[in-house]
Design an enzyme around this catalytic site. Structure first.
Site, PDB file in Angstrom:
ATOM      1  N   ALA A 176      -5.443  -1.261   8.121  1.00 26.05           N
ATOM      2  CA  ALA A 176      -3.991  -1.062   8.249  1.00 26.05           C
ATOM      3  C   ALA A 176      -3.706   0.144   9.135  1.00 26.05           C
ATOM      4  O   ALA A 176      -2.692   0.194   9.838  1.00 26.05           O
ATOM      5  CB  ALA A 176      -3.377  -0.869   6.863  1.00 26.05           C
ATOM      6  N   ALA A 177      -4.606   1.120   9.100  1.00 30.04           N
ATOM      7  CA  ALA A 177      -4.437   2.294   9.963  1.00 30.04           C
ATOM      8  C   ALA A 177      -4.501   1.877  11.428  1.00 30.04           C
ATOM      9  O   ALA A 177      -3.726   2.360  12.259  1.00 30.04           O
ATOM     10  CB  ALA A 177      -5.528   3.317   9.653  1.00 30.04           C
ATOM     11  N   ASP A 211      -5.925  -7.763  12.078  1.00 22.34           N
ATOM     12  CA  ASP A 211      -7.223  -8.327  11.702  1.00 22.34           C
ATOM     13  C   ASP A 211      -7.556  -9.639  12.415  1.00 22.34           C
ATOM     14  O   ASP A 211      -8.723 -10.002  12.516  1.00 22.34           O
ATOM     15  CB  ASP A 211      -7.259  -8.590  10.182  1.00 22.34           C
ATOM     16  CG  ASP A 211      -7.177  -7.311   9.364  1.00 22.34           C
ATOM     17  OD1 ASP A 211      -7.195  -6.214   9.959  1.00 22.34           O
ATOM     18  OD2 ASP A 211      -7.079  -7.422   8.123  1.00 22.34           O
ATOM     19  N   GLN A 214      -2.751  -3.961   0.454  1.00 23.77           N
ATOM     20  CA  GLN A 214      -4.142  -4.217   0.059  1.00 23.77           C
ATOM     21  C   GLN A 214      -4.990  -2.940  -0.108  1.00 23.77           C
ATOM     22  O   GLN A 214      -5.897  -2.917  -0.946  1.00 23.77           O
ATOM     23  CB  GLN A 214      -4.815  -5.151   1.073  1.00 23.77           C
ATOM     24  CG  GLN A 214      -4.118  -6.495   1.222  1.00 23.77           C
ATOM     25  CD  GLN A 214      -4.590  -7.273   2.453  1.00 23.77           C
ATOM     26  OE1 GLN A 214      -5.752  -7.300   2.799  1.00 23.77           O
ATOM     27  NE2 GLN A 214      -3.644  -7.929   3.124  1.00 23.77           N
ATOM     28  N   CYS A 238     -10.621   4.930   7.885  1.00 27.62           N
ATOM     29  CA  CYS A 238     -11.101   4.406   6.616  1.00 27.62           C
ATOM     30  C   CYS A 238     -11.215   5.572   5.631  1.00 27.62           C
ATOM     31  O   CYS A 238     -12.143   6.383   5.757  1.00 27.62           O
ATOM     32  CB  CYS A 238     -12.456   3.755   6.835  1.00 27.62           C
ATOM     33  SG  CYS A 238     -13.040   2.904   5.381  1.00 27.62           S
ATOM     34  N   CYS A 283     -11.481  -3.476   6.470  1.00 24.60           N
ATOM     35  CA  CYS A 283     -11.837  -2.223   5.816  1.00 24.60           C
ATOM     36  C   CYS A 283     -13.324  -2.185   5.436  1.00 24.60           C
ATOM     37  O   CYS A 283     -13.678  -2.335   4.258  1.00 24.60           O
ATOM     38  CB  CYS A 283     -10.968  -1.939   4.608  1.00 24.60           C
ATOM     39  SG  CYS A 283     -11.146  -0.199   4.143  1.00 24.60           S
ATOM     40  N   GLU A 294       5.800 -17.012   7.347  1.00 26.69           N
ATOM     41  CA  GLU A 294       4.908 -16.485   6.289  1.00 26.69           C
ATOM     42  C   GLU A 294       5.095 -17.319   5.029  1.00 26.69           C
ATOM     43  O   GLU A 294       6.195 -17.394   4.492  1.00 26.69           O
ATOM     44  CB  GLU A 294       5.251 -15.007   6.024  1.00 26.69           C
ATOM     45  CG  GLU A 294       4.605 -14.415   4.779  1.00 26.69           C
ATOM     46  CD  GLU A 294       3.065 -14.400   4.789  1.00 26.69           C
ATOM     47  OE1 GLU A 294       2.487 -13.777   5.690  1.00 26.69           O
ATOM     48  OE2 GLU A 294       2.469 -15.031   3.890  1.00 26.69           O
TER      49      GLU A 294
HETATM   50  P1  FAD Z   1      -2.585  -9.006   6.605  1.00 24.36           P
HETATM   51  O1  FAD Z   1      -1.874  -7.789   6.148  1.00 24.36           O
HETATM   52  O2  FAD Z   1      -3.693  -9.520   5.768  1.00 24.36           O
HETATM   53  O3  FAD Z   1      -1.472 -10.128   6.817  1.00 24.36           O
HETATM   54  C1  FAD Z   1      -1.750 -11.422   7.295  1.00 24.36           C
HETATM   55  C2  FAD Z   1      -0.609 -12.331   6.854  1.00 24.36           C
HETATM   56  O4  FAD Z   1      -0.697 -13.580   7.536  1.00 24.36           O
HETATM   57  C3  FAD Z   1      -0.636 -12.634   5.360  1.00 24.36           C
HETATM   58  O5  FAD Z   1       0.597 -12.311   4.773  1.00 24.36           O
HETATM   59  C4  FAD Z   1      -0.909 -14.133   5.303  1.00 24.36           C
HETATM   60  O6  FAD Z   1      -0.277 -14.781   4.206  1.00 24.36           O
HETATM   61  C5  FAD Z   1      -0.336 -14.597   6.627  1.00 24.36           C
HETATM   62  N1  FAD Z   1      -0.921 -15.857   7.094  1.00 24.36           N
HETATM   63  C6  FAD Z   1      -2.226 -16.213   7.113  1.00 24.36           C
HETATM   64  N2  FAD Z   1      -2.350 -17.457   7.608  1.00 24.36           N
HETATM   65  C7  FAD Z   1      -1.108 -17.879   7.913  1.00 24.36           C
HETATM   66  C8  FAD Z   1      -0.597 -19.099   8.498  1.00 24.36           C
HETATM   67  N3  FAD Z   1      -1.388 -20.105   8.834  1.00 24.36           N
HETATM   68  N4  FAD Z   1       0.741 -19.182   8.706  1.00 24.36           N
HETATM   69  C9  FAD Z   1       1.559 -18.138   8.390  1.00 24.36           C
HETATM   70  N5  FAD Z   1       1.130 -16.988   7.828  1.00 24.36           N
HETATM   71  C10 FAD Z   1      -0.183 -16.874   7.598  1.00 24.36           C
HETATM   72  N6  FAD Z   1      -6.806  -0.521   5.547  1.00 24.36           N
HETATM   73  C11 FAD Z   1      -6.623   0.822   5.742  1.00 24.36           C
HETATM   74  O7  FAD Z   1      -6.082   1.219   6.771  1.00 24.36           O
HETATM   75  N7  FAD Z   1      -7.028   1.750   4.832  1.00 24.36           N
HETATM   76  C12 FAD Z   1      -7.616   1.386   3.677  1.00 24.36           C
HETATM   77  O8  FAD Z   1      -7.963   2.231   2.860  1.00 24.36           O
HETATM   78  C13 FAD Z   1      -7.835  -0.010   3.436  1.00 24.36           C
HETATM   79  N8  FAD Z   1      -8.439  -0.418   2.311  1.00 24.36           N
HETATM   80  C14 FAD Z   1      -8.553  -1.758   2.045  1.00 24.36           C
HETATM   81  C15 FAD Z   1      -9.120  -2.155   0.852  1.00 24.36           C
HETATM   82  C16 FAD Z   1      -9.203  -3.485   0.520  1.00 24.36           C
HETATM   83  C17 FAD Z   1      -9.835  -3.892  -0.776  1.00 24.36           C
HETATM   84  C18 FAD Z   1      -8.675  -4.475   1.417  1.00 24.36           C
HETATM   85  C19 FAD Z   1      -8.706  -5.936   1.033  1.00 24.36           C
HETATM   86  C20 FAD Z   1      -8.123  -4.089   2.621  1.00 24.36           C
HETATM   87  C21 FAD Z   1      -8.063  -2.731   2.964  1.00 24.36           C
HETATM   88  N9  FAD Z   1      -7.534  -2.301   4.171  1.00 24.36           N
HETATM   89  C22 FAD Z   1      -7.388  -0.953   4.419  1.00 24.36           C
HETATM   90  C23 FAD Z   1      -7.311  -3.285   5.260  1.00 24.36           C
HETATM   91  C24 FAD Z   1      -5.846  -3.655   5.484  1.00 24.36           C
HETATM   92  O9  FAD Z   1      -5.250  -4.093   4.289  1.00 24.36           O
HETATM   93  C25 FAD Z   1      -5.768  -4.753   6.546  1.00 24.36           C
HETATM   94  O10 FAD Z   1      -6.544  -4.386   7.664  1.00 24.36           O
HETATM   95  C26 FAD Z   1      -4.333  -4.994   6.982  1.00 24.36           C
HETATM   96  O11 FAD Z   1      -3.576  -5.511   5.916  1.00 24.36           O
HETATM   97  C27 FAD Z   1      -4.295  -5.948   8.176  1.00 24.36           C
HETATM   98  O12 FAD Z   1      -2.993  -6.314   8.489  1.00 24.36           O
HETATM   99  P2  FAD Z   1      -2.713  -7.746   9.172  1.00 24.36           P
HETATM  100  O13 FAD Z   1      -1.257  -7.834   9.399  1.00 24.36           O
HETATM  101  O14 FAD Z   1      -3.619  -7.931  10.317  1.00 24.36           O
HETATM  102  O15 FAD Z   1      -3.179  -8.799   8.068  1.00 24.36           O
HETATM  103  C1  UQ1 Z   2      -2.727   5.105   8.286  1.00 18.79           C
HETATM  104  O1  UQ1 Z   2      -1.914   5.266   9.207  1.00 18.79           O
HETATM  105  C2  UQ1 Z   2      -2.615   3.959   7.449  1.00 18.79           C
HETATM  106  O2  UQ1 Z   2      -1.610   3.060   7.653  1.00 18.79           O
HETATM  107  C3  UQ1 Z   2      -0.405   3.304   7.039  1.00 18.79           C
HETATM  108  C4  UQ1 Z   2      -3.542   3.751   6.438  1.00 18.79           C
HETATM  109  O3  UQ1 Z   2      -3.447   2.614   5.700  1.00 18.79           O
HETATM  110  C5  UQ1 Z   2      -3.126   2.635   4.433  1.00 18.79           C
HETATM  111  C6  UQ1 Z   2      -4.594   4.685   6.191  1.00 18.79           C
HETATM  112  O4  UQ1 Z   2      -5.410   4.484   5.271  1.00 18.79           O
HETATM  113  C7  UQ1 Z   2      -4.693   5.854   7.025  1.00 18.79           C
HETATM  114  C8  UQ1 Z   2      -5.769   6.843   6.731  1.00 18.79           C
HETATM  115  C9  UQ1 Z   2      -3.788   6.050   8.060  1.00 18.79           C
HETATM  116  C10 UQ1 Z   2      -3.892   7.243   8.978  1.00 18.79           C
HETATM  117  C11 UQ1 Z   2      -2.896   8.292   8.606  1.00 18.79           C
HETATM  118  C12 UQ1 Z   2      -3.121   9.618   8.598  1.00 18.79           C
HETATM  119  C13 UQ1 Z   2      -2.014  10.537   8.244  1.00 18.79           C
HETATM  120  C14 UQ1 Z   2      -4.429  10.231   8.864  1.00 18.79           C
END
Ligand code: FAD
Ligand code: UQ1
Length: 450
Positions: A346-347, A336, A83, A379, A201, A75
């Site tokens: 993230a859920a 993602d 996020q 969401c 999201c 990382e």
């Molecule tokens: P990420 O957490 O994005 O992590 C990916 C990692 O990979 C990063 O640290 C990055 O630096 C690293 N990386 C990328 N390329 C490379 C590379 N080439 N080499 C090494 N490392 C690299 N989710 C919810 O559940 N509920 C919500 O309410 C919600 N609201 C959101 C609101 C916003 C505005 C945003 C932006 C996101 C939201 N999300 C929400 C979505 C959630 O944040 C993501 O779906 C989640 O973080 C995905 O996790 P991940 O590990 O797949 O990716």
């Molecule tokens: C969840 O598990 C999660 O990951 C920690 C989120 O991301 C921030 C969420 O937004 C939601 C809604 C969940 C689901 C958790 C419950 C208790 C409904």
């Protein structure tokens, strides 16, 4: 990884065979360094790519499976962001600092942090290439690289963010600009966009619209605002139950929705946004804005495009139930960056982490993976400063709700869950590998009703 580390990359394990790294002949002066030494630096039993939500959750779980010394995370970023908080940061309800922690503090203790970027994957040789021509070998690989943002695909961005009246909750660099633009609002169009690509999201682009509407009402400016959601999609939300509820809110609050309307250019100096009509090729429309919230086009991380582990679109090609790679049995994907056909949240990562933990453990024990991911995702649709509709659903876009109440209603309790409880759950349970999603809570809640 340091240059010295690179030089020490002499022998590495590949399917139980010790291999000579290309260029080894130059390294004979380091022959004192044993395979064990080498293994500590350039070979890990479990290698995790990405230190985001999925990568950190899985490194904590893998530490419990094989011991911290056998796990490494690649990382480059020094900060880990929660996020989901950015929706509230953009609306002035939380501070950006509350979403950030040093990366070193979230990487499980004893797990190696390789502060570098993956530049290529070589699954046929159980290795990945990092910056500075270094190579790390693995027995098991977990890919958690997230989704990439492409502001540059919109003409006029990212430089347009140097102007006022424009913001984006999708990046730590631009989220506070959303709040600034909202506070500065005087009179005119407030435009919220949704791009013509997969996004993370999928509710977030409209959550900030509801919050902006609420803020403008609170400050007495709502009558001077024309609020519109210009979306590339043809529907407001993928799940009918929640879409119906959102359309009611949109009607009640006098919000406009323009479907199949895709942002292609921002003329930030003139406060103009240009949209293409996806149903009428070549037809564009220019809107004057007083506030513009941009959700950028997104896509797979560059390293995955045309990589052997990716499908034709660049997403990691995994089995939708086990999260095991479809071709390479010792490779797995989460979050993602995968082609799991569910909404990227993230859920979802939480639910996937519990399944993937079991899949990897069974593979490690030479058994078939059996635990099945049902596509759970959630969401929290923030529709005001104290209201949330908690959307939860599965692969079939069917509601899969945790609580035995109608979750399509706006609720204050759900707002507190989103704003106060979720961050605690994220930092203290998901990232520590103890939160595999709400399925057990759901079963308990629904059992208690029977
Ligand atoms: P990420 O957490 O994005 O992590 C990916 C990692 O990979 C990063 O640290 C990055 O630096 C690293 N990386 C990328 N390329 C490379 C590379 N080439 N080499 C090494 N490392 C690299 N989710 C919810 O559940 N509920 C919500 O309410 C919600 N609201 C959101 C609101 C916003 C505005 C945003 C932006 C996101 C939201 N999300 C929400 C979505 C959630 O944040 C993501 O779906 C989640 O973080 C995905 O996790 P991940 O590990 O797949 O990716
Ligand atoms: C969840 O598990 C999660 O990951 C920690 C989120 O991301 C921030 C969420 O937004 C939601 C809604 C969940 C689901 C958790 C419950 C208790 C409904």
């Amino acid at each position: 990884m340091s240059a010295v580390g690179a030089v020490f990359s002499c022998f590495c394990l590949r399917s139980g065979v010790w291999l000579l790294k290309p260029g080894m002949q130059k390294m004979s002066s380091f022959s004192l360094h044993t395979a064990a030494r080498c293994a500590a630096r350039d070979y890990y039993e479990v290698l995790v790519l990405g230190g985001g939500a999925g990568g950190i959750a899985m490194s904590a779980r893998m530490k419990r499976r094989v011991g911290a010394e056998n796990v490494a995370v690649v990382e480059p970023s020094k900060t880990h962001y929660y996020q989901p908080l950015w929706t509230l940061v953009g609306a002035g309800a939380k501070h950006l600092a509350a979403s950030a922690r040093p990366m070193g503090s979230v990487i499980p203790s004893g797990v190696a942090w390789i502060k570098s970027q993956v530049v290529a994957l070589d699954p046929d040789n159980n290795s990945v290439w990092l910056e500075n021509d270094t190579r790390v070998f693995y027995k098991y690989l977990i890919i958690a690289l997230g989704i990439s943002l492409h502001y540059e695909k919109i003409k006029g961005l990212p430089e347009g963010f140097n102007h006022p009246k424009i913001g984006s909750n999708y990046s730590a660099q631009t989220v506070e600009k959303t709040w600034r633009a909202l506070q500065d609002f005087k009179e005119g169009n407030a435009i919220f966009t949704f791009p013509n690509t997969p996004v993370k999201c999928a509710g977030a682009p409209q959550k900030i619209m509801y919050l902006s509407d609420a803020y403008l009402r609170k400050t007495g400016k709502r009558s001077k605002a024309n609020i519109m959601f210009n979306t590339s999609l043809g529907a407001i939300f993928a799940v009918k139950k929640y879409a119906d509820a959102l359309l009611e809110i949109i009607k009640d609050r006098n919000l406009a929705v323009n479907y199949k309307c895709n942002l292609i250019e921002v003329r930030a100096d003139k406060q103009e946004a240009v949209f293409e009509n996806l149903d009428k090729p070549g037809v564009t429309e220019v809107y004057q804005y007083e506030m513009l919230h941009v959700t950028p086009p997104m896509g797979p991380p560059a390293v995955l495009i045309n990589s052997p582990v990716s499908d034709a679109n660049g997403w990691v090609d995994v089995d939708k139930e086990t999260l095991q790679h479809k071709t390479y049995p010792n490779v797995f994907g989460i979050g993602d960056c995968t082609n799991l056909p569910t909404s990227k949240t993230a859920a979802a990562v939480a639910a996937q982490s519990g399944v993937l933990d079991k899949t990897v453990s069974l593979i490690m024990n030479k058994k078939f993976p059996v635990t099945k991911y049902d596509g759970y995702t959630s969401c929290p649709l923030v529709t005001g400063y104290n209201k949330v509709i908690l959307a939860e659903f599965d692969y079939n876009a069917q509601p899969l709700e945790t609580f035995p109440i109608d979750q399509s209603k706006e609720r204050r309790t759900m707002y507190h869950m989103k704003a106060d409880m979720m961050p605690l759950l994220y930092w203290n349970a998901l990232l520590k590998g103890y939160w595999g999603g709400p399925a057990p809570v759901r079963k308990l809640m629904h059992l208690s009703l029977k």
